[in-house]
Motif scaffolding. Structure first.
Motif, mmCIF file in Angstrom:
data_model
loop_
_atom_site.group_PDB
_atom_site.id
_atom_site.type_symbol
_atom_site.label_atom_id
_atom_site.label_comp_id
_atom_site.label_asym_id
_atom_site.label_seq_id
_atom_site.Cartn_x
_atom_site.Cartn_y
_atom_site.Cartn_z
ATOM 1 N N GLU A 60 0.857 -1.182 0.000
ATOM 2 C CA GLU A 60 0.000 0.000 0.000
ATOM 3 C C GLU A 60 0.895 1.235 0.000
ATOM 4 O O GLU A 60 1.673 1.430 0.941
ATOM 5 C CB GLU A 60 -0.888 0.000 1.246
ATOM 6 N N PRO A 61 0.808 2.045 -1.042
ATOM 7 C CA PRO A 61 1.651 3.246 -1.056
ATOM 8 C C PRO A 61 1.237 4.203 0.058
ATOM 9 O O PRO A 61 0.064 4.257 0.436
ATOM 10 C CB PRO A 61 1.394 3.854 -2.432
ATOM 11 N N SER A 62 2.205 4.909 0.564
ATOM 12 C CA SER A 62 1.942 5.872 1.629
ATOM 13 C C SER A 62 1.274 7.107 1.045
ATOM 14 O O SER A 62 1.579 7.532 -0.065
ATOM 15 C CB SER A 62 3.240 6.260 2.323
ATOM 16 N N ASP A 63 0.375 7.677 1.826
ATOM 17 C CA ASP A 63 -0.254 8.918 1.384
ATOM 18 C C ASP A 63 0.538 10.130 1.883
ATOM 19 O O ASP A 63 0.170 11.258 1.624
ATOM 20 C CB ASP A 63 -1.706 8.985 1.857
ATOM 21 N N GLN A 64 1.634 9.860 2.603
ATOM 22 C CA GLN A 64 2.488 10.935 3.095
ATOM 23 C C GLN A 64 3.849 10.870 2.386
ATOM 24 O O GLN A 64 4.472 9.806 2.358
ATOM 25 C CB GLN A 64 2.697 10.816 4.600
ATOM 26 N N ARG A 67 7.356 8.674 3.301
ATOM 27 C CA ARG A 67 7.094 7.455 4.066
ATOM 28 C C ARG A 67 7.078 6.267 3.120
ATOM 29 O O ARG A 67 6.528 6.341 2.024
ATOM 30 C CB ARG A 67 5.746 7.535 4.778
ATOM 31 N N PRO A 69 6.062 2.545 1.538
ATOM 32 C CA PRO A 69 4.792 1.815 1.434
ATOM 33 C C PRO A 69 4.705 0.756 2.545
ATOM 34 O O PRO A 69 5.715 0.347 3.110
ATOM 35 C CB PRO A 69 4.856 1.164 0.056
#
Length: 107
Positions: A60-64, A67, A69
């Motif tokens: 899951e790729p980070s939304d920040q 950071r 995944p």
């Protein structure tokens, strides 16, 4: 008597957490907090279960920004069947040998 694979108390904790919501994706840090298992115990268990096709994984790729995944895990259908079976088999064993405190009396 040889130990049954995937029946250690640590693996049963992982199964218990995953079976609570089998269709959800779980990440390692959350599983570590939920089970109380250290990463050095948890991640080898997860890797072994993935290798045996009992868990599916995805990133899951980070939304920040900056950071990394997160690696997510979810039980496969075979994994769910095995987990439920191992957890059910462990219940009679723990019920047969409950840890009870016996009060001491003065003699």
């Amino acid at each position: 008597m040889p130990r049954i694979p995937d029946s250690s108390p640590q693996t049963l904790k992982v199964f218990g957490s995953l079976v609570d919501d089998p269709s959800a994706w779980h990440y390692g840090y959350g599983l570590s907090k939920q089970t109380g298992l250290a990463p050095g115990t948890l991640y080898p268990i997860l890797a072994r279960l993935v290798e045996r096709d009992l868990l599916e994984t995805r990133w899951e790729p980070s939304d920040q920004p900056g950071r990394p995944p997160r690696h997510l895990y979810r039980l496969t259908a075979d994994g769910l069947d095995l987990a439920r079976g191992r957890l059910a088999a462990a219940k009679p064993r723990s019920a047969a040998n409950p840890i009870t405190a016996t009060p001491r009396t003065a003699s």
